[in-house]
Design an enzyme around this catalytic site. Structure first.
Site, PDB file in Angstrom:
ATOM      1  CB  SER A 343      99.546  34.009  42.090  1.00 32.66           C
ATOM      2  OG  SER A 343     100.722  34.159  42.828  1.00 32.66           O
ATOM      3  CG  ASP A 400     105.147  32.595  36.433  1.00 31.85           C
ATOM      4  OD1 ASP A 400     105.878  33.174  37.265  1.00 31.85           O
ATOM      5  OD2 ASP A 400     103.919  32.423  36.610  1.00 31.85           O
ATOM      6  CG  HIS A 465     103.361  35.546  38.567  1.00 35.16           C
ATOM      7  ND1 HIS A 465     103.092  34.193  38.538  1.00 35.16           N
ATOM      8  CD2 HIS A 465     102.743  36.025  39.684  1.00 35.16           C
ATOM      9  CE1 HIS A 465     102.359  33.857  39.587  1.00 35.16           C
ATOM     10  NE2 HIS A 465     102.132  34.956  40.302  1.00 35.16           N
TER      11      HIS A 465
END
Length: 534
Positions: A343, A400, A465
């Site tokens: 991320s 995602d 995610h």
């Protein structure tokens, strides 16, 4: 002569009865009848009798041999019957050997085996579905291929099994960063941070440096009035990752080099979320001109990377200083630098790799393994990364949405089709004026939540995610046109704990039927960490 006469006149049965008479029962294990044991009334008198009649025992032994030799030979059997008997004996022998009756009749050995730590660990894995790591193969001289020297061509679809193991291994380094942060997220604003202990999933590595990221923005004063108990969520500087180096000779030999890992976690604090929202492109500081084709990156990412804290150096300064120090220590050895993140950490990993690739003329090969990373900069920034020979492998989940921001909220395939169509010029104009000119860089390993037999096809955004979901998908991925790997060894315990609503009901029911206490089982796993707050 007398012996011969006895043999011819006295039958063998009479002699055996004579040998079993009371006068010879007192002897200790008579050779004439070995079945008689010493347990039969062994007194001092019998012991003396044994000593005094040694000659008699020898005589009886010879007599017994003579009787055995005088037995009539059995009548000859047909050859077919002999073969049948030998085959039956062999079968019986093999069946008995397979049964291992010795262990069956020795309960103390069976109990010891069941109570051994190895047996208990196996039983625990079966009941709790804890992870079982795949074996690590020797990379040796091919380590540069797995580190991306040829951009992983021919290794991604289908996925090379050694590369799969390396990708999961680097993902576990990011999990260790999450776990270490959430175990103690608070950071004092009045004094420098103390030493932080990081439990690494791979004990052959040693942590050498803690890394911190600082935000350049501040929250409005009304936030403290509305939510005064946010605590560490509003701190400006936070522990974001670490640098580790491989110190184990066996692992160095397996990998073919000494590996230096830079691991970075994802978004956790409010100020980090605020930086994520600063999606406008800004020129990199070293740019000499303000031309439109200059390398540009997202403002928030660059802020977290470059800003100094009150008592900590910036992430950029800390990383470069530590890499220089390690290069001096291990000068002359074959080294590699691997930057990995999830991320926000995936975005910062690109900035780190771009920076350290030019700190010295003899920089080791630099590679980035990113999970669920957003877009970071424009095309010029991507060209700059490629020009510096930094290798990037992006692990992307098709479901995602974080991997499609910032910039145009479409997939990369759709974006390429739009650019090649008649509206391509309109898109270029919008990018120059609205700062939408973001693009990904590097090779891509694309997985899909829908490929997993355990996850629901409509799993929510948090699951798509989540880092553990990523590692689960990579561990089961074989090829884009192949089903999920049947012998995937990644554990489902964390998915059941953190993404239980996204696990298919079949497996949820099985876990409940097995009465698996997930809370308790999590404490047994060395790689257990908190879920990704991203």
């Amino acid at each position: 002569m007398m012996m011969m006469q006895m043999n011819s006149t006295v039958p063998a049965q009479s002699l055996r009865m004579f040998a079993r008479s009371a006068s010879f029962k007192k002897c200790h294990a008579s050779p004439l009848n070995p079945a008689v044991m010493a347990a039969s009334t062994s007194t001092d008198h019998s012991l003396k009798l044994v000593t005094s009649t040694e000659s008699a025992r020898l005589h009886l032994a010879n007599l017994d041999k003579l009787i055995q030799t005088s037995k009539p030979s059995p009548s000859p059997q047909p050859l077919t019957e002999i073969k049948k008997q030998s085959n039956n004996e062999k079968k019986a022998r093999t069946i008995l050997e397979r049964l291992s009756l010795a262990n069956v009749w020795r309960p103390e050995m069976k109990t010891a085996e069941e109570m051994s730590p190895r047996h208990l660990n196996r039983l625990q894995r079966l009941l709790s579905m804890t992870q079982e790591r795949s074996p690590r193969n020797v990379l040796g001289r091919r380590w540069r291929e797995y580190h991306g020297c040829d951009d992983w061509k021919g290794m991604l679809d289908p996925l090379d099994e050694n590369l799969r193991r390396e990708v999961v291994r680097y993902g576990e380094f990011v999990q260790a960063a999450y776990h270490s942060f959430h175990s103690d997220p608070a950071m004092s604003a009045e004094e420098p941070p103390a030493h932080r202990h990081v439990v690494l999933p791979d004990r052959s590595y040693r942590v050498t440096k803690s890394l911190y990221a600082t935000s350049s923005v501040g929250l409005p004063k009304w936030v403290d009035d509305v939510a005064p108990d946010l605590g560490w969520m509003t701190q400006r500087s936070s522990w974001v990752g670490y640098v580790a180096v491989c110190d184990d000779r066996r692992e160095i030999a397996r990998m073919g080099r000494r590996d230096i890992v830079i691991s970075l976690r994802g978004t956790a604090t409010c100020l980090e979320w605020a930086e994520n929202m600063r999606a406008q492109l800004s020129d990199m500081e070293e740019s000499l001109s303000q031309a439109e084709d200059n390398p540009k990156v997202e403002s928030g990412f660059q802020s977290l990377y470059k800003t100094r804290g009150a008592h900590v150096a910036s992430l950029a300064e800390s990383v470069k200083e530590e890499i220089k120090r390690l290069m001096e220590i291990y000068q002359g050895e074959e080294l590699s630098i691997t930057v990995t993140g999830h991320s926000l950490g995936a975005a910062l990993a690109l900035l780190v790799a771009d920076d350290i690739s030019t700190i010295d003329g003899n920089v080791p090969p630099v590679a980035v393994f990113s999970f669920g990373g957003p877009r970071v900069g424009n095309k010029a920034f991507g060209d700059r990364i490629i020009g510096k020979n930094v290798k990037v492998l992006r692990i992307v989940n098709s479901q995602d949405v974080i991997t499609r921001v910032p910039g145009m909220f479409v997939s990369e395939e759709m974006e390429q089709k739009l650019r090649s169509s008649k509206v391509g010029g309109v898109l270029d104009m919008l990018e120059k004026n609205v700062s939408l000119g973001y693009t990904h860089v590097g090779s891509e390993l694309r997985v899909d939540t829908k490929m997993s037999p355990y996850l629901k096809p409509d799993a929510d955004m948090a699951c798509c995610h989540d880092l553990e979901a990523y590692l689960h998908l990579v561990d089961g991925f074989m090829a884009s046109n192949s089903p999920f790997r049947s012998n995937a060894k990644r554990s489902l315990v964390r998915l059941l704990k953190d993404q239980g609503s996204n696990i298919k009901q079949l497996y949820t029911r099985k876990a409940k039927a097995m009465t698996v206490n997930i809370e308790r089982q999590r404490s047994f796993s060395m790689s257990t960490c908190c879920p990704s707050p991203s």
